[in-house]
Design a protein around this motif. Sequence first.
Motif, short mmCIF file in Angstrom:
data_model
loop_
_atom_site.label_atom_id
_atom_site.label_comp_id
_atom_site.label_asym_id
_atom_site.label_seq_id
_atom_site.Cartn_x
_atom_site.Cartn_y
_atom_site.Cartn_z
N ARG A 89 33.48 44.94 38.36
CA ARG A 89 34.33 44.27 37.18
C ARG A 89 35.53 44.99 37.44
NH1 ARG A 89 29.03 44.23 35.70
NH2 ARG A 89 27.84 42.04 34.65
N THR A 90 37.03 44.97 36.77
CA THR A 90 37.88 44.69 36.05
C THR A 90 38.89 44.04 35.82
OG1 THR A 90 39.92 45.29 37.58
CG2 THR A 90 39.01 43.53 38.52
N GLY A 91 39.38 45.00 35.28
CA GLY A 91 40.41 44.82 33.50
C GLY A 91 39.74 45.06 32.56
N VAL A 92 38.56 45.54 32.38
CA VAL A 92 37.30 45.09 31.43
C VAL A 92 37.94 46.59 30.48
CG1 VAL A 92 35.24 46.23 30.46
CG2 VAL A 92 35.34 45.28 32.46
N ASP A 93 38.56 47.96 30.65
CA ASP A 93 38.81 48.92 29.03
C ASP A 93 40.86 48.64 30.06
OD1 ASP A 93 36.74 49.42 29.00
OD2 ASP A 93 36.34 50.99 30.75
N GLY A 94 41.42 48.22 30.59
CA GLY A 94 42.75 47.99 30.54
C GLY A 94 43.07 47.02 30.68
N PRO A 95 44.95 46.45 31.22
CA PRO A 95 45.36 45.36 30.38
C PRO A 95 44.75 44.57 30.91
CG PRO A 95 46.52 46.44 32.10
CD PRO A 95 45.19 46.92 31.54
N GLY A 96 43.64 44.11 31.48
CA GLY A 96 43.40 42.44 32.48
C GLY A 96 43.83 42.24 33.68
N VAL A 97 43.21 41.48 34.09
CA VAL A 97 43.84 40.26 34.77
C VAL A 97 45.03 39.18 34.82
CG1 VAL A 97 43.71 39.69 37.88
CG2 VAL A 97 42.28 41.42 36.85
#
Length: 306
Positions: A89-97
Amino acid sequence: AAAAAAAAGSMSAAPADDSVDDVDGDERDAEDALGVLIPFLDLLNHRLGTDIDWSTEEAPLPAAAAAAAADAAPTAAVAPTTIASVAFRTGVDGPGVRKGEEVFNTYGEQSNAQLLLEYGFAALDNRADTFALRVGVGGGGAGGGLANVRTLGPFHIARAPDDGDDGVDFFTQFPPALFRALGDPAAALAAADKRTNGGCGQSGASSSAAAGDGDDDGSAIEIEADDVSTLLSVLKARLEPFAATAARDAHFAAFGDGGAPAADAGADAAAIDARIVGIARYRDGQRRVLEEAVATLQATLRAATA
């Protein structure tokens, strides 16, 4: 939105306690374990600081698959009942994709030297870059010249912290062991000899002692202005060859990463050999580390004489 993907199969991943059992039942570090290739996810490119999460998950086998597995198993006791998967998973804690954006992985905080050696590419403006400095000690023996010269290091000088704070954590940028070696080189050599040779000293021209970043006892360090001045002179000299090619390195470093080259690049980005781009980015990174180190040392000397 966050991006997520899962790859299912019989592959294994390191357990949460960072150890694995080999065929003899002995535990060894996960670092030494065999890795796995995960279809599709192994195609993701690296970007330092990417917000990612890897996890392992298990789910019950679908009824049809469980029945087939039971028929194929020699005994019911060994028939698999679950399927393991690896989730990314990526973008969960950040600005997302954003829609249409590239989804990145991160290979960890690796310098361009490490990225080039292990993966064959280098990153532009890599905050994980370091400069490996070795310090020559001695040379005053009866033979004169380079006789009895010893080297300590490497000491890895890092980029100046980029945290928006006006202050700089000096020992985040410079390893404490470097200033211990500068302040008392004889003690540093003796300590290195004790660690690497069981207390037996080395001899001979240009021999090397295995002192480096980790050689620090944690005690307070009193930094002398003379040591700062000496290090500043050394780093200025190391900077010169990188500064001489700064414009050329920045020119070629701008290619790649799926983006357009610099406006004055002039050539088709596809025509530039990736090796040239990698070398340019490595050299550009070394220059940045040294420029920031020189600036920090100059500021330190100004503060000391204010």
